[in-house]
Design an enzyme around this catalytic site. Structure first.
Site, PDB file in Angstrom:
ATOM      1  N   HIS A  68     109.225 108.430 -18.552  1.00 55.29           N
ATOM      2  CA  HIS A  68     109.635 107.580 -17.738  1.00 55.29           C
ATOM      3  C   HIS A  68     111.319 107.564 -17.952  1.00 55.29           C
ATOM      4  O   HIS A  68     111.511 106.782 -19.070  1.00 55.29           O
ATOM      5  CB  HIS A  68     109.267 106.440 -17.503  1.00 55.29           C
ATOM      6  CG  HIS A  68     109.885 105.624 -16.235  1.00 55.29           C
ATOM      7  ND1 HIS A  68     109.103 104.929 -15.216  1.00 55.29           N
ATOM      8  CD2 HIS A  68     111.077 105.261 -16.136  1.00 55.29           C
ATOM      9  CE1 HIS A  68     110.073 104.569 -14.420  1.00 55.29           C
ATOM     10  NE2 HIS A  68     111.287 104.583 -14.943  1.00 55.29           N
ATOM     11  N   HIS A  91     115.634 107.327 -17.202  1.00 53.03           N
ATOM     12  CA  HIS A  91     116.608 107.466 -16.262  1.00 53.03           C
ATOM     13  C   HIS A  91     117.973 107.934 -17.069  1.00 53.03           C
ATOM     14  O   HIS A  91     118.630 107.532 -17.675  1.00 53.03           O
ATOM     15  CB  HIS A  91     117.282 105.978 -15.817  1.00 53.03           C
ATOM     16  CG  HIS A  91     116.187 105.407 -14.995  1.00 53.03           C
ATOM     17  ND1 HIS A  91     115.974 105.538 -13.580  1.00 53.03           N
ATOM     18  CD2 HIS A  91     115.115 104.589 -15.357  1.00 53.03           C
ATOM     19  CE1 HIS A  91     115.035 104.685 -13.420  1.00 53.03           C
ATOM     20  NE2 HIS A  91     114.360 104.322 -14.370  1.00 53.03           N
ATOM     21  N   LYS A 121     107.921 110.044  -7.153  1.00 52.64           N
ATOM     22  CA  LYS A 121     108.151 108.629  -7.636  1.00 52.64           C
ATOM     23  C   LYS A 121     108.296 107.786  -6.269  1.00 52.64           C
ATOM     24  O   LYS A 121     108.885 107.955  -5.376  1.00 52.64           O
ATOM     25  CB  LYS A 121     109.459 108.376  -8.187  1.00 52.64           C
ATOM     26  CG  LYS A 121     109.910 106.759  -8.580  1.00 52.64           C
ATOM     27  CD  LYS A 121     108.826 106.552  -9.871  1.00 52.64           C
ATOM     28  CE  LYS A 121     109.226 105.205  -9.876  1.00 52.64           C
ATOM     29  NZ  LYS A 121     109.608 104.582 -11.301  1.00 52.64           N
ATOM     30  N   HIS A 172     106.603 102.565  -8.992  1.00 50.86           N
ATOM     31  CA  HIS A 172     107.196 101.126  -9.502  1.00 50.86           C
ATOM     32  C   HIS A 172     106.377 100.129  -8.579  1.00 50.86           C
ATOM     33  O   HIS A 172     106.397 100.033  -7.294  1.00 50.86           O
ATOM     34  CB  HIS A 172     108.592 101.272  -8.858  1.00 50.86           C
ATOM     35  CG  HIS A 172     109.404  99.906  -9.627  1.00 50.86           C
ATOM     36  ND1 HIS A 172     110.467  99.927 -10.406  1.00 50.86           N
ATOM     37  CD2 HIS A 172     109.040  98.588  -8.962  1.00 50.86           C
ATOM     38  CE1 HIS A 172     110.727  98.655 -10.489  1.00 50.86           C
ATOM     39  NE2 HIS A 172     110.251  97.866  -9.703  1.00 50.86           N
ATOM     40  N   HIS A 213     105.983 101.434 -16.192  1.00 51.08           N
ATOM     41  CA  HIS A 213     106.412 100.468 -17.066  1.00 51.08           C
ATOM     42  C   HIS A 213     105.699  99.109 -16.733  1.00 51.08           C
ATOM     43  O   HIS A 213     105.958  98.199 -16.050  1.00 51.08           O
ATOM     44  CB  HIS A 213     108.039 100.129 -16.614  1.00 51.08           C
ATOM     45  CG  HIS A 213     108.378 100.338 -15.095  1.00 51.08           C
ATOM     46  ND1 HIS A 213     107.637  99.620 -14.372  1.00 51.08           N
ATOM     47  CD2 HIS A 213     109.438 100.975 -14.925  1.00 51.08           C
ATOM     48  CE1 HIS A 213     108.405 100.079 -13.028  1.00 51.08           C
ATOM     49  NE2 HIS A 213     109.410 100.861 -13.572  1.00 51.08           N
ATOM     50  N   ASP A 247     111.736 103.851 -19.820  1.00 53.15           N
ATOM     51  CA  ASP A 247     112.443 103.382 -18.890  1.00 53.15           C
ATOM     52  C   ASP A 247     113.787 103.092 -19.181  1.00 53.15           C
ATOM     53  O   ASP A 247     114.363 102.134 -18.539  1.00 53.15           O
ATOM     54  CB  ASP A 247     111.755 102.141 -18.077  1.00 53.15           C
ATOM     55  CG  ASP A 247     112.226 101.545 -16.689  1.00 53.15           C
ATOM     56  OD1 ASP A 247     113.019 102.618 -16.167  1.00 53.15           O
ATOM     57  OD2 ASP A 247     112.009 100.336 -16.490  1.00 53.15           O
TER      58      ASP A 247
END
Ligand code: NCD
Ligand code: ZN
Length: 344
Positions: A12, A14, A98, A135, A173, A246
């Site tokens: 995971h 970004h 996602k 999420h 997460h 994350d």
């Protein structure tokens, strides 16, 4: 002390895009063999063509001879149809889809407003074995920000699993004991990722001596009892739990603001911080499974053949790193990390 691990993967991450991506990518590429790349760009990555182009931009930005491989994802919307899922699956480079509830976090405005709108996409995913990455937070303003994950599990995830009993699902997460229990209750097709910051920090870190915008992320840090449940799960050797940082870079000015953005940046010391967490319970022997084995097995991918070395040595994290023309403040800025990545 020295630790040799199969090269880990980050399930995971970004990376952002353009100049910001160029600034952060080398941190991940130095540590991880692969990473699942989040699709929440300013213009979200909602179709296979956009994922192909984004992947190419990442490959073009990689340091020469980096072995790192980006694993792409699609951003689920109210309008994602089954044909797009099949295209994504057949592409070979899109590994998951996602789910951001609309309004839950950074760049989630185009996310899902009602789960009913996703049924045909989820059915196609269940059929082709494409994992749904979740999420897991409700957005209703009357739900307390510390309870959003717990309520999401009851209201959304449990009914979802009943409707799609063989859908592969990753609760991303995880921040609560209830999140851990949800994953444990599910079958082998249900897994969870855990971040280094949620393993190392409780919610006091947001208010230590004053308000600390660099410790604000979503889902928000929780009480110590939850942190302990996460650490127990991460270090317990159960293949349902694996590494997902994350890591979420934001410019300093966007976080040190009257309305600061959510996200911690940990890619500069990701595996080192996980080693600190595992050491707390004297379970460094379980780090390799969590970081380098269980995630690949869940995604049906081979383990990496390369290795990394971690040395038990203190080093000081810089106060900031460049982020395009701005800068970001990493986790532990100006402070010490107790493990160091060895030369390859
Ligand atoms: C992430 C981001 O900045 O993109 N922020 C965060 O606090 N984790 C989005 C997300 O994963 O929620
Ligand atoms: Zn994220």
């Amino acid at each position: 002390m020295k630790l040799v691990l199969k090269q880990p993967d980050d399930w995971h991450l970004h990376l952002r895009d353009r100049e910001a991506m160029h600034s952060v990518l080398a941190h991940t590429a130095a540590r991880f063999g692969r990473a699942i790349i989040m699709p929440n760009l300013r213009t979200p990555v909602t179709d296979t063509g956009a994922a192909r182009d984004y992947r190419q931009r990442i490959l073009d930005a990689l340091p020469a001879n980096a072995g790192f491989r980006p694993l792409m994802t699609l951003y689920l919307t109210d309008n994602t149809d089954a044909a797009e899922i099949i295209r994504a699956h057949e592409s070979g480079y899109i590994h998951a889809v996602k789910l951001y509830p609309a309004g839950a976090t950074t760049n989630s405005a185009a996310g899902v407003t009602r789960m009913e709108n996703t049924w045909s996409a989820l059915e196609a995913m269940q059929d082709c074995g494409m994992p749904l990455l979740v999420h897991g937070e409700v957005t209703a303003p009357e739900v307390d920000v510390f309870d959003r994950e717990m309520v999401f599990i009851d209201k959304i995830l449990e009914p979802l699993l009943r409707r799609f009993p063989t859908l592969k699902l990753v609760l991303e997460h995880i921040t609560t004991r209830q999140g851990i229990e949800f994953v444990l209750r599910g079958g082998d097709q249900v897994a969870g990722t855990l971040t280094a910051h949620h393993l190392l920090l409780n919610r006091n870190a947001i208010f230590a001596g004053g308000i600390r915008p660099h410790h604000y992320c979503l889902p928000i840090l929780k009480r110590e009892a939850h942190r302990e449940a996460l650490l127990e799960a991460a270090t317990g050797g159960n293949p349902k739990f694996f590494l997902g940082t994350d890591s979420a870079p934001h410019a300093r000015h966007a976080k040190e603001s009257a309305c600061g953005c959510a996200g911690l940046y940990t890619s500069h010391a990701a595996i080192e911080l996980y080693a600190e967490a595992f050491e707390q319970l004297d379970r460094l022997d379980r780090l390799e499974g969590f970081a380098s084995v269980f995630g690949a097995d869940f995604y049906g991918l081979p383990h990496n053949e390369t290795q990394i070395t971690l040395l038990k040595e203190d080093w000081q994290v810089p106060e900031s790193y460049p982020l395009g023309s701005a800068e970001l403040v990493p986790m532990r800025a100006g402070e010490v990390v107790h493990w160091r990545l060895g030369a390859q």
